[in-house]
Design an enzyme around this catalytic site. Sequence first.
Site, PDB file in Angstrom:
ATOM      1  N   HIS A  52     -36.631  -4.111 -20.284  1.00 31.93           N
ATOM      2  CA  HIS A  52     -36.626  -5.392 -19.573  1.00 31.93           C
ATOM      3  C   HIS A  52     -35.706  -5.229 -18.354  1.00 31.93           C
ATOM      4  O   HIS A  52     -34.750  -4.451 -18.399  1.00 31.93           O
ATOM      5  CB  HIS A  52     -36.057  -6.430 -20.540  1.00 31.93           C
ATOM      6  CG  HIS A  52     -36.103  -7.854 -20.087  1.00 31.93           C
ATOM      7  ND1 HIS A  52     -35.196  -8.370 -19.196  1.00 31.93           N
ATOM      8  CD2 HIS A  52     -36.935  -8.869 -20.411  1.00 31.93           C
ATOM      9  CE1 HIS A  52     -35.470  -9.659 -19.003  1.00 31.93           C
ATOM     10  NE2 HIS A  52     -36.528  -9.983 -19.732  1.00 31.93           N
ATOM     11  N   ASP A 101     -31.072  -2.795 -26.753  1.00 30.29           N
ATOM     12  CA  ASP A 101     -31.503  -4.161 -26.490  1.00 30.29           C
ATOM     13  C   ASP A 101     -32.320  -4.619 -27.700  1.00 30.29           C
ATOM     14  O   ASP A 101     -33.439  -4.160 -27.912  1.00 30.29           O
ATOM     15  CB  ASP A 101     -32.345  -4.205 -25.209  1.00 30.29           C
ATOM     16  CG  ASP A 101     -32.879  -5.610 -24.924  1.00 30.29           C
ATOM     17  OD1 ASP A 101     -32.587  -6.532 -25.709  1.00 30.29           O
ATOM     18  OD2 ASP A 101     -33.586  -5.773 -23.903  1.00 30.29           O
ATOM     19  N   GLN A 134     -35.781  -8.472 -28.917  1.00 33.26           N
ATOM     20  CA  GLN A 134     -37.089  -8.693 -29.536  1.00 33.26           C
ATOM     21  C   GLN A 134     -37.145  -8.160 -30.961  1.00 33.26           C
ATOM     22  O   GLN A 134     -38.208  -8.189 -31.586  1.00 33.26           O
ATOM     23  CB  GLN A 134     -38.198  -8.020 -28.697  1.00 33.26           C
ATOM     24  CG  GLN A 134     -38.307  -8.518 -27.271  1.00 33.26           C
ATOM     25  CD  GLN A 134     -38.859  -9.941 -27.159  1.00 33.26           C
ATOM     26  OE1 GLN A 134     -39.455 -10.469 -28.091  1.00 33.26           O
ATOM     27  NE2 GLN A 134     -38.647 -10.570 -26.013  1.00 33.26           N
ATOM     28  N   LYS A 192     -33.994 -16.661 -28.673  1.00 34.05           N
ATOM     29  CA  LYS A 192     -35.227 -16.025 -29.135  1.00 34.05           C
ATOM     30  C   LYS A 192     -35.274 -15.956 -30.657  1.00 34.05           C
ATOM     31  O   LYS A 192     -36.168 -15.346 -31.239  1.00 34.05           O
ATOM     32  CB  LYS A 192     -35.341 -14.607 -28.557  1.00 34.05           C
ATOM     33  CG  LYS A 192     -35.555 -14.580 -27.039  1.00 34.05           C
ATOM     34  CD  LYS A 192     -35.876 -13.179 -26.581  1.00 34.05           C
ATOM     35  CE  LYS A 192     -35.637 -12.944 -25.104  1.00 34.05           C
ATOM     36  NZ  LYS A 192     -36.590 -13.632 -24.220  1.00 34.05           N
ATOM     37  N   CYS A 251     -40.877  -9.470 -16.737  1.00 35.56           N
ATOM     38  CA  CYS A 251     -39.585  -8.889 -16.376  1.00 35.56           C
ATOM     39  C   CYS A 251     -39.556  -7.401 -16.709  1.00 35.56           C
ATOM     40  O   CYS A 251     -38.529  -6.882 -17.179  1.00 35.56           O
ATOM     41  CB  CYS A 251     -38.424  -9.593 -17.068  1.00 35.56           C
ATOM     42  SG  CYS A 251     -38.305 -11.328 -16.655  1.00 35.56           S
TER      43      CYS A 251
END
Lengths: 142, 404
Positions: B115, B192, B195, B218, B358
């Site tokens: 991202h 990261d 997700q 999220k 993104c």
Amino acid sequence: MDEVESVYTDIIMEHSTATYNKHELGNGAVKEHGHNPSCGDDITLEIIWNGDLIEDLAFTGSGCAISQASTSIMIDLLKGKTKEEALNLINIFLRMIKREDITEEETAKLEDAIALKNISNLPARVKCAELAWYTMEKLIEK
Amino acid sequence: MNNYDIKKDFHILKDITYLDSGATTQKPVQVINAIKNYYENNNANPHRGAYKLSIKATDVYDEARKKVSQFINARQTNEIVFTRNATESLNLIAYSYGMNNIKKGDTILLSIMEHHSNLVPWQNVCKKNGAKLEYMYVNNEGLLYEEDICKKIVPGVKVVGITQVSNVLGTINPVKEIVKRAHQVGAIVVVDASQSVPHMKVNVQDLDADFLVFSGHKMLAPLGIGVLYGKRELLNKLSPFLFGGDMIEYVYEQETTYAEVPTKFEAGTQNVEGAIGLSAAIDYLNNIGMNDVQKMEEEILEYAMSKLLKLDFITVYGPKDLSKHAGVISFNVNGVHPHDVASILDSNNVCIRSGNHCAQPLLRYMGLDSTCRASFYIYNTKEDVDKLIESLNKTRKVFEKWMK
């Protein structure tokens, strides 16, 4: 007619797939690049001036049906117009998109571009319709 | 609990088919009530007042930190820093670690599917410090491949940035193996997990990640609360990112000493409401159980994939092996721009994302301008998928006559 059908009309769809305004103009053309970073619509307008007159106008680039149709419709409208006439038409168009009052006389001047009036039914797409016109404004004032 | 029961806790979902949880999730009534309860019973400025209410606010804020640390199995509670979102967490690492440790000639290695938030800050570090920025690329299914991973993770690489799950393709990356390899060459790894943490059990000790970040919004929590996990010894060595109140120990006219980790990184009055909401969101997920959360999403993904692959006017991107695929599907309606698809779906109250998500370098690498993305969460049902399919058929109909 639902909100989508009010926007994806035959005239918009025809222009969105039409290619006759989509090409480079070669030497002597002045260019301006327009981009909506949030959605990726990306166009380059090219103009050939004859004094104060827009002798030729074309575009290249990619984007959604709305941005492509709006660009093609604008080119049809502005080709052959003077700088002052073109700026006036852009002003009328952008006011129409923002749902500000425009007179009947002004509406008539927009020709096919009136087809984009309902874009305010899809607020997320207003930017797509505006891109070419803002880019053109910059190109004229370049 | 099944996803039909769960959906009842999300009042906003009564009339819409929400398939954009990869962007942000909706919030259950339990989270909304926890925030309301905080303001009705516990609100004051933590760490500031010598009165009971401020102590209460401090306690609930600290409890939220403890809950987060247990949720991702950190060794210690103070390895958790609260931020605004994953982006701020990544900027903190890039500024406080990257700017001070990356030197001319060093390499920062990212996956091409990062991202922008795990890419642009590192680009900035490389530009300022004269380091090289390199990428691990993907095959045509959007999977990193071992040959390239081995070729890229070599001595000289100082930071590896890797997303655990791609927000575009849903690819689940072999983070544990990447970390192992990176440590062998002396690099630190920034994961990261934006997700992944909301959707599967993530264990920072098992991954051996040096830093790991995610956003609360999220994973059912409110907007504006994010998490930075860092190994204690690394966080201790880091200089502060933002300066001001609460992050200090002593302040003199010309000098300041800083508070201990994690307070050192939490300047100014914090988003306590966000932390409380995140804590309630974790309770909600734990109540279901992360294994069940993952199972529910796998079922929806499988169902959606089987339906989408039957439509001959749709191109689906990403891994075909669903064991390497989280609940994010990127696709295109052939010949129709994703924004037009999204508008037509919206007219059926189906919310999907369209655009470059993104992740412009990934899309460019894959030769795509933009895609449609449907992303799922625990409240999505098979009926939501059916509505998506029905709306895609409608899209096809609107455009059919104009297809060339």
